[in-house]
Design a protein around this motif. Sequence first.
Motif, short mmCIF file in Angstrom:
data_model
loop_
_atom_site.label_atom_id
_atom_site.label_comp_id
_atom_site.label_asym_id
_atom_site.label_seq_id
_atom_site.Cartn_x
_atom_site.Cartn_y
_atom_site.Cartn_z
N UNK A 133 0.83 -1.21 0.00
CA UNK A 133 0.00 0.00 0.00
C UNK A 133 0.87 1.26 0.00
N UNK A 134 1.92 1.24 0.80
CA UNK A 134 2.81 2.39 0.91
C UNK A 134 3.55 2.63 -0.41
N UNK A 135 3.95 1.55 -1.05
CA UNK A 135 4.63 1.66 -2.33
C UNK A 135 3.71 2.25 -3.40
N UNK A 136 2.46 1.81 -3.39
CA UNK A 136 1.49 2.33 -4.35
C UNK A 136 1.21 3.81 -4.09
N UNK A 137 1.11 4.20 -2.82
CA UNK A 137 0.91 5.60 -2.48
C UNK A 137 2.03 6.45 -3.04
N UNK A 138 3.27 5.98 -2.88
CA UNK A 138 4.41 6.73 -3.39
C UNK A 138 4.37 6.86 -4.90
N UNK A 139 3.88 5.82 -5.57
CA UNK A 139 3.73 5.87 -7.03
C UNK A 139 2.72 6.94 -7.45
N UNK A 140 1.62 7.04 -6.69
CA UNK A 140 0.62 8.08 -6.96
C UNK A 140 1.26 9.47 -6.84
N UNK A 141 1.97 9.68 -5.76
CA UNK A 141 2.57 10.99 -5.48
C UNK A 141 3.64 11.36 -6.49
N UNK A 142 4.44 10.35 -6.89
CA UNK A 142 5.56 10.58 -7.79
C UNK A 142 5.19 10.53 -9.26
N UNK A 143 3.91 10.38 -9.55
CA UNK A 143 3.47 10.30 -10.94
C UNK A 143 3.98 11.51 -11.73
N UNK A 144 4.49 11.24 -12.92
CA UNK A 144 5.07 12.31 -13.75
C UNK A 144 4.09 13.45 -14.00
N UNK A 145 2.81 13.13 -14.09
CA UNK A 145 1.80 14.15 -14.39
C UNK A 145 1.66 15.18 -13.26
N UNK A 146 2.17 14.84 -12.05
CA UNK A 146 2.03 15.73 -10.91
C UNK A 146 3.35 16.41 -10.53
N UNK A 147 4.41 16.03 -11.20
CA UNK A 147 5.72 16.60 -10.88
C UNK A 147 5.83 18.06 -11.33
N UNK A 148 5.08 18.41 -12.37
CA UNK A 148 4.97 19.80 -12.81
C UNK A 148 3.48 20.13 -12.86
N UNK A 149 3.17 21.39 -13.10
CA UNK A 149 1.77 21.82 -13.07
C UNK A 149 1.32 22.29 -14.44
N UNK A 150 0.39 21.53 -15.02
CA UNK A 150 -0.16 21.87 -16.32
C UNK A 150 -1.62 22.23 -16.15
#
Length: 216
Positions: free
Chosen positions: A37-54
């Motif tokens: 679960x923790x690994x999946x949460x980190x994947x959500x947070x680190x998603x490329x689409x959220x690393x910058x703001x479009x």
Amino acid sequence: MITAIATVVAAVCAINAYNQSVETKKQSSFDAIFSQLLSTLQCFIDNDSLRTTTLKISGQKRVVFRGIKDIRIKPNKELNVFLNFCNVYKKYNDKNKITTYQHIKTIWETYAKSLCYESNYLNCFKYIYNIIDTVHKSPLDEELKKHYVGIIQAQLNHDILFCYLINQIIFNGGQNKDFTKVLKQYDFFSDIYKDNDNYGCIIKSTIPEDITKQYR
């Protein structure tokens, strides 16, 4: 008599050993689930689409807050969506003092709806809810639950914690719901409440006291 006492003692020791074994297996099993679960949460947070703001509309550079007087705030597109929300929140407060739940709701909803990857952004908060809820409803004892929730909190920086606080305030309509009490029980937002140089000060000055006390 001595034999009987020895038998009882041996039986008690055996029962204790068995119970301890059961608890150990229970925790080991939960550890495996929790790690995933923790690994999946980190994947959500680190998603490329959220690393910058479009922003959603092509060529749009500012988030527009409609009101008696429109407020336009330009996010830094190079920053992640969490930090940008925090910056937008602060800039809105500079332009139009935040004093009510409705102000907070306007900022949260307008910002989220302006994002090109709005669903990815909001899914992070849904997943944080799910992982905390999983820990809370697990058969583990309260100390272990607090330990696991502490690990979740440690995975989130102050920017994300502030975003999640606002998310929960809006999701619960500013009311003290069951999950609000769970977050308070585990002191989930204690770090940002204590951050007097930044988020603690922002919380105190912009969020009504009857709402802030629900989480601390």
